[in-house]
Design a protein around this motif. Structure first.
Motif, PDB file in Angstrom:
ATOM      1  N   GLY A 103     -15.563 -58.130  17.975  1.00 50.73           N
ATOM      2  CA  GLY A 103     -14.309 -57.115  17.736  1.00 50.73           C
ATOM      3  C   GLY A 103     -13.198 -58.154  18.555  1.00 50.73           C
ATOM      4  N   HIS A 104     -12.355 -57.428  19.448  1.00 54.07           N
ATOM      5  CA  HIS A 104     -11.211 -57.982  19.815  1.00 54.07           C
ATOM      6  C   HIS A 104     -11.261 -57.867  21.331  1.00 54.07           C
ATOM      7  CE1 HIS A 104     -10.160 -57.721  15.877  1.00 54.07           C
ATOM      8  NE2 HIS A 104     -10.342 -56.330  15.793  1.00 54.07           N
ATOM      9  N   PRO A 105     -10.535 -58.363  22.107  1.00 56.17           N
ATOM     10  CA  PRO A 105     -10.308 -58.169  23.632  1.00 56.17           C
ATOM     11  C   PRO A 105     -10.320 -56.638  23.918  1.00 56.17           C
ATOM     12  CG  PRO A 105      -8.708 -59.999  23.192  1.00 56.17           C
ATOM     13  CD  PRO A 105      -9.391 -59.458  21.797  1.00 56.17           C
ATOM     14  N   ILE A 107     -11.411 -54.290  22.492  1.00 59.47           N
ATOM     15  CA  ILE A 107     -12.756 -53.404  22.183  1.00 59.47           C
ATOM     16  C   ILE A 107     -13.725 -53.845  23.502  1.00 59.47           C
ATOM     17  CG2 ILE A 107     -14.643 -53.457  20.819  1.00 59.47           C
ATOM     18  CD1 ILE A 107     -12.463 -51.896  19.455  1.00 59.47           C
ATOM     19  N   ARG A 108     -13.755 -55.222  23.736  1.00 61.35           N
ATOM     20  CA  ARG A 108     -14.684 -55.973  24.725  1.00 61.35           C
ATOM     21  C   ARG A 108     -14.296 -55.312  26.032  1.00 61.35           C
ATOM     22  NH1 ARG A 108     -13.452 -60.810  21.151  1.00 61.35           N
ATOM     23  NH2 ARG A 108     -12.176 -61.567  22.981  1.00 61.35           N
ATOM     24  N   HIS A 190     -11.709 -62.446  11.347  1.00 62.53           N
ATOM     25  CA  HIS A 190     -12.218 -62.516  12.794  1.00 62.53           C
ATOM     26  C   HIS A 190     -12.375 -61.162  13.369  1.00 62.53           C
ATOM     27  CE1 HIS A 190     -11.986 -64.621  16.688  1.00 62.53           C
ATOM     28  NE2 HIS A 190     -11.220 -63.575  17.036  1.00 62.53           N
TER      29      HIS A 190
ATOM     30  N   ARG B  84      -8.231 -49.266  23.339  1.00 64.34           N
ATOM     31  CA  ARG B  84      -7.984 -48.312  22.469  1.00 64.34           C
ATOM     32  C   ARG B  84      -8.002 -47.041  22.756  1.00 64.34           C
ATOM     33  NH1 ARG B  84      -6.676 -52.570  19.287  1.00 64.34           N
ATOM     34  NH2 ARG B  84      -8.157 -53.054  17.430  1.00 64.34           N
ATOM     35  N   ASP B 154      -6.386 -64.330  19.502  1.00 60.02           N
ATOM     36  CA  ASP B 154      -7.746 -63.405  19.556  1.00 60.02           C
ATOM     37  C   ASP B 154      -6.983 -62.119  19.977  1.00 60.02           C
ATOM     38  OD1 ASP B 154     -10.351 -62.622  19.531  1.00 60.02           O
ATOM     39  OD2 ASP B 154     -10.331 -63.146  21.796  1.00 60.02           O
ATOM     40  N   SER B 157      -5.134 -60.400  16.953  1.00 62.08           N
ATOM     41  CA  SER B 157      -6.122 -60.173  16.098  1.00 62.08           C
ATOM     42  C   SER B 157      -6.295 -58.712  16.145  1.00 62.08           C
ATOM     43  CB  SER B 157      -7.233 -61.149  15.914  1.00 62.08           C
ATOM     44  OG  SER B 157      -8.057 -60.860  16.875  1.00 62.08           O
ATOM     45  N   GLY B 158      -6.443 -57.946  17.335  1.00 59.05           N
ATOM     46  CA  GLY B 158      -6.780 -56.909  17.464  1.00 59.05           C
ATOM     47  C   GLY B 158      -5.867 -55.711  17.009  1.00 59.05           C
TER      48      GLY B 158
END
Lengths: 289, 190
Positions: A103-105, A107-108, A190, B84, B154, B157-158
């Motif tokens: 995923g993305h930061p 999410i992580r 990505h 989120r 990065d 991209s979220g």
């Protein structure tokens, strides 16, 4: 949509977690980071009666190396924390690289390492990394604690050796090896789940010029992470040169039986997997110390 | 036989005190900090943090788009890290420190460097996704060291912006990082 009603509990010990999971009146589900579970709740694909939040259990957030040098990652350790940990990055770079593909930061920061493993989406990065790294899984249940190896842990899509009344308390990675490594994947964007991907580790033989041991595990290629002994045999004893890589790619093409889906045909997945394997082997061999 | 009214079901009393939302289920009292203010609230277990912020606290700057973690419009800072709010239950936030886009420049306070950079670089088109971008960018400027170009890509991209490319958004983030890490080791990050 919104989740259907459920109850929520944040117990303070593994024993209390297990007592709640043993509730036969209603389906209980473990909640850690929630990054896979909460969308499933919102889409009403899951309708548990009780969520058991394990992130407040003391000790489950431990990330440490024991006296043997093995790395222990507790059930509540978040993915960002593991990937950013200097000890993990130095000793288990394949794990850190696999996590960075999730995923993305945003999410992580919330998702946990063990949560992704226990959820077991076969397109996910961590199950494949865990098999490539020979992870052991510590599972607590009503009858005590047991340990399961990676080869037996992943059973089918979204299914693992963890029973509904059990809790994966930690994943243990063997002491760091100085293997070369690579994690390569093809994703539509990505951060997406892999259309197909591969984790490779290579070890030099004592003569330093040939491959002493190899491991190749694919994700997105079946209902569980797929390890291909034929690929590993094609690499072992060779100089990891063009001929060996061609043989390994052929073995991957012959050995993989992925499914068709809306994103890719099986033939496309196989082809892509063979290319990714060559790239990963090249990188891993360069990284062999 | 008469019903004993003197000893009501304590769970029922809790539910009665809570807002009349949907079907009964587990209710919990949570205490957390939102934009610096202490908040105590009764929430249903299934209440998403995004809905808690918008519907219960009236903080509608946090936008809700896809509601399954893809778009990033609902991103807030949860204990300092972008997360989120649609993939978090309000009840999980017991004791947490939350920051929303409303908390960046409350009232007549001057815009933060990130907000100013988005304004000056026109890092938006329709603006729907902007609060999420601003919160993630804010977290980037709060890191101890300047994030490199790959980290910025990065992080961005979220977030999905459906109006336009990310050129101006990236420019805004880089301007804010330049301001924060003036003379820092990394380059412009573009």
């Amino acid at each position: 949509m919104k989740p259907t009603p459920f109850d929520y509990s944040a117990p303070g010990s593994v024993g209390e977690v297990l007592a709640l999971l043993a509730d036969e009146e209603r389906e209980a589900k473990v909640l850690a980071g929630g990054q896979s579970l909460i969308p499933m709740l919102s889409m009403r694909l899951a309708r548990p009666g009780l969520l058991v939040d394990i992130t407040r259990v003391p000790g489950l957030d431990r990330l440490y190396t024991d006296v043997s040098g093995a790395l222990h990652i507790g059930a509540a350790v978040r993915q960002s924390r593991a990937a950013d940990d200097p000890v993990v990055r130095e000793g288990w770079p394949l794990l850190a690289a696999a996590i960075r593909r999730i995923g993305h930061p945003q999410i992580r920061h919330r998702g946990t390492v063990c949560g992704s493993l226990a959820h077991h989406d076969p397109a996910a990065e961590l199950p494949t990394a865990a098999l490539a790294l020979d992870a052991r899984f510590v599972i607590a249940g009503p009858g005590g604690t047991r340990t399961v190896g990676a080869a037996d842990f992943f059973v089918a899509t979204f299914q693992t050796a963890v029973a509904p009344d059990e809790l994966l308390t930690e994943v243990v990675l063997p002491p760091r090896a100085r293997d070369g490594w690579a994690f390569e994947e093809l994703a539509r964007r990505h951060g997406d789940f892999a259309t197909v991907g591969v984790a490779v580790t290579l070890r030099r033989a004592p003569d330093r010029r040939t491959v002493g041991a190899a491991r190749a595990v694919f994700c997105g290629a079946g209902p569980v992470p797929v390890r291909l002994p034929a690929v590993e045999e094609a690499l072992t004893g060779t100089d990891a040169g063009t001929a060996a890589l061609d043989a390994a790619a052929s073995a991957a093409l012959a050995g993989l039986a992925p499914a068709d889906d809306v994103h890719a045909t099986a033939a496309y997945r196989r082809e892509a997997a063979a290319h990714l394997l060559v790239r990963a082997c090249t990188l891993a061999w360069e990284r062999c110390s | 036989m008469t019903t004993d009214l003197a000893t009501p079901d304590p769970a029922a009393a809790t539910r009665a005190a809570a807002p009349p939302l949907a079907e009964p289920s587990g209710w919990h009292e949570i205490r957390l900090t939102v934009d610096g203010a202490s908040v105590t609230a009764q929430v249903e277990s299934r209440l998403l943090l995004s809905d808690f912020l918008r519907d219960r606290l009236g903080l509608t700057g946090t936008h809700v788009g896809c509601e399954h973690g893809v778009c990033g419009a609902c991103t807030v800072l949860l204990d300092g890290e972008p997360a989120r709010s649609c993939l978090t239950l309000a009840v999980q936030c017991e004791g947490a420190e939350l920051r929303t886009v409303e908390g960046l420049a409350p009232g007549d306070a001057p815009l933060t460097p990130v907000q100013r950079a988005f304004h000056e670089c026109h890092g938006m088109q329709c603006g729907f996704c902007t609060p999420g971008f601003v919160m993630t960018a804010t977290a980037l400027t709060e890191q101890p060291q300047r994030p490199d170009a790959a980290d910025v890509a990065d992080a961005l991209s979220g977030h999905l912006c459906r109006c336009t490319g990310y050129r101006n958004i990236r420019r805004a983030v880089c301007q804010a990082l330049d301001e924060r890490f003036a003379g820092g080791p990394a380059g412009r990050g573009e």
